[in-house]
Motif scaffolding. Structure first.
Motif, PDB file in Angstrom:
ATOM      1  N   LYS A  21     -46.919  33.789  24.534  1.00  0.00           N
ATOM      2  CA  LYS A  21     -46.136  32.788  23.802  1.00  0.00           C
ATOM      3  C   LYS A  21     -45.155  33.447  22.838  1.00  0.00           C
ATOM      4  O   LYS A  21     -44.011  33.029  22.728  1.00  0.00           O
ATOM      5  CB  LYS A  21     -47.050  31.828  23.049  1.00  0.00           C
ATOM      6  CG  LYS A  21     -46.293  30.721  22.345  1.00  0.00           C
ATOM      7  CD  LYS A  21     -47.226  29.750  21.691  1.00  0.00           C
ATOM      8  CE  LYS A  21     -46.566  28.628  20.954  1.00  0.00           C
ATOM      9  NZ  LYS A  21     -45.202  28.746  20.545  1.00  0.00           N
ATOM     10  N   THR A  46     -42.272  34.734  24.934  1.00  0.00           N
ATOM     11  CA  THR A  46     -41.447  33.618  25.392  1.00  0.00           C
ATOM     12  C   THR A  46     -40.603  33.066  24.266  1.00  0.00           C
ATOM     13  O   THR A  46     -39.400  32.831  24.443  1.00  0.00           O
ATOM     14  CB  THR A  46     -42.342  32.497  25.977  1.00  0.00           C
ATOM     15  OG1 THR A  46     -43.115  33.039  27.048  1.00  0.00           O
ATOM     16  CG2 THR A  46     -41.512  31.343  26.469  1.00  0.00           C
ATOM     17  N   ASP A  47     -41.192  32.880  23.104  1.00  0.00           N
ATOM     18  CA  ASP A  47     -40.450  32.358  21.947  1.00  0.00           C
ATOM     19  C   ASP A  47     -39.310  33.298  21.565  1.00  0.00           C
ATOM     20  O   ASP A  47     -38.211  32.868  21.257  1.00  0.00           O
ATOM     21  CB  ASP A  47     -41.379  32.153  20.752  1.00  0.00           C
ATOM     22  CG  ASP A  47     -42.352  31.020  20.949  1.00  0.00           C
ATOM     23  OD1 ASP A  47     -42.170  30.225  21.900  1.00  0.00           O
ATOM     24  OD2 ASP A  47     -43.305  30.913  20.157  1.00  0.00           O
ATOM     25  N   GLN A  48     -39.610  34.601  21.573  1.00  0.00           N
ATOM     26  CA  GLN A  48     -38.579  35.573  21.168  1.00  0.00           C
ATOM     27  C   GLN A  48     -37.440  35.630  22.183  1.00  0.00           C
ATOM     28  O   GLN A  48     -36.284  35.716  21.796  1.00  0.00           O
ATOM     29  CB  GLN A  48     -39.211  36.957  21.012  1.00  0.00           C
ATOM     30  CG  GLN A  48     -38.188  37.978  20.593  1.00  0.00           C
ATOM     31  CD  GLN A  48     -38.683  38.877  19.514  1.00  0.00           C
ATOM     32  OE1 GLN A  48     -39.651  38.575  18.838  1.00  0.00           O
ATOM     33  NE2 GLN A  48     -38.027  39.981  19.327  1.00  0.00           N
ATOM     34  N   THR A  49     -37.753  35.591  23.475  1.00  0.00           N
ATOM     35  CA  THR A  49     -36.678  35.662  24.482  1.00  0.00           C
ATOM     36  C   THR A  49     -35.869  34.359  24.511  1.00  0.00           C
ATOM     37  O   THR A  49     -34.684  34.400  24.821  1.00  0.00           O
ATOM     38  CB  THR A  49     -37.239  35.966  25.872  1.00  0.00           C
ATOM     39  OG1 THR A  49     -38.252  35.032  26.214  1.00  0.00           O
ATOM     40  CG2 THR A  49     -37.800  37.381  25.931  1.00  0.00           C
ATOM     41  N   ASN A  50     -36.482  33.232  24.181  1.00  0.00           N
ATOM     42  CA  ASN A  50     -35.746  31.975  24.142  1.00  0.00           C
ATOM     43  C   ASN A  50     -34.836  31.890  22.925  1.00  0.00           C
ATOM     44  O   ASN A  50     -33.800  31.231  22.972  1.00  0.00           O
ATOM     45  CB  ASN A  50     -36.704  30.781  24.135  1.00  0.00           C
ATOM     46  CG  ASN A  50     -37.347  30.576  25.494  1.00  0.00           C
ATOM     47  OD1 ASN A  50     -36.856  31.070  26.510  1.00  0.00           O
ATOM     48  ND2 ASN A  50     -38.456  29.879  25.510  1.00  0.00           N
ATOM     49  N   ASP A  51     -35.221  32.562  21.833  1.00  0.00           N
ATOM     50  CA  ASP A  51     -34.392  32.548  20.615  1.00  0.00           C
ATOM     51  C   ASP A  51     -33.146  33.413  20.764  1.00  0.00           C
ATOM     52  O   ASP A  51     -32.156  33.177  20.081  1.00  0.00           O
ATOM     53  CB  ASP A  51     -35.197  33.026  19.408  1.00  0.00           C
ATOM     54  CG  ASP A  51     -36.237  32.010  18.966  1.00  0.00           C
ATOM     55  OD1 ASP A  51     -36.158  30.848  19.409  1.00  0.00           O
ATOM     56  OD2 ASP A  51     -37.131  32.377  18.195  1.00  0.00           O
ATOM     57  N   ASP A  52     -33.210  34.423  21.608  1.00  0.00           N
ATOM     58  CA  ASP A  52     -32.059  35.335  21.772  1.00  0.00           C
ATOM     59  C   ASP A  52     -30.994  34.759  22.604  1.00  0.00           C
ATOM     60  O   ASP A  52     -30.504  33.954  22.957  1.00  0.00           O
ATOM     61  CB  ASP A  52     -32.504  36.646  22.419  1.00  0.00           C
ATOM     62  CG  ASP A  52     -33.366  37.466  21.466  1.00  0.00           C
ATOM     63  OD1 ASP A  52     -33.310  37.212  20.260  1.00  0.00           O
ATOM     64  OD2 ASP A  52     -34.084  38.335  21.940  1.00  0.00           O
TER      65      ASP A  52
END
Length: 86
Positions: free
Chosen positions: A77, A80-86
């Motif tokens: 998670k 996923t959160d970090q790659t979605n924020d970029d």
């Protein structure tokens, strides 16, 4: 009880870097320190490479029943959160 995972790596210049990932209260906290530094660097937003390395470590420990499925899911998670924020 906190869960802690520690690893070391070397950068291109040969500097040694130690990374510690601790899960306490359902929340991961990552910190690192280079060999020539005296203070630890704490990350509010961990480096993606550190998260990917943590995922590898947790997956190996999970296969040996030394980490929980919750640990695996929580690291996934975070990634996923970090790659979605970029």
């Amino acid at each position: 009880m906190p869960s802690q995972h520690i690893w070391t790596e070397k950068d291109n210049q040969g500097r040694k870097r130690e990374v510690r990932a601790t899960k306490f209260g359902g929340r991961w906290r990552l910190q690192s320190k280079a060999g020539d530094e005296t203070e630890w660097t704490y990350y509010d937003r961990p480096i993606l490479d550190d998260l990917l390395k943590l995922k590898e470590i947790i997956a190996r420990k999970y296969q040996r029943r030394r980490a929980s499925a919750d640990d695996v899911a929580s690291v996934d998670k975070l990634i996923t959160d970090q790659t979605n924020d970029d």
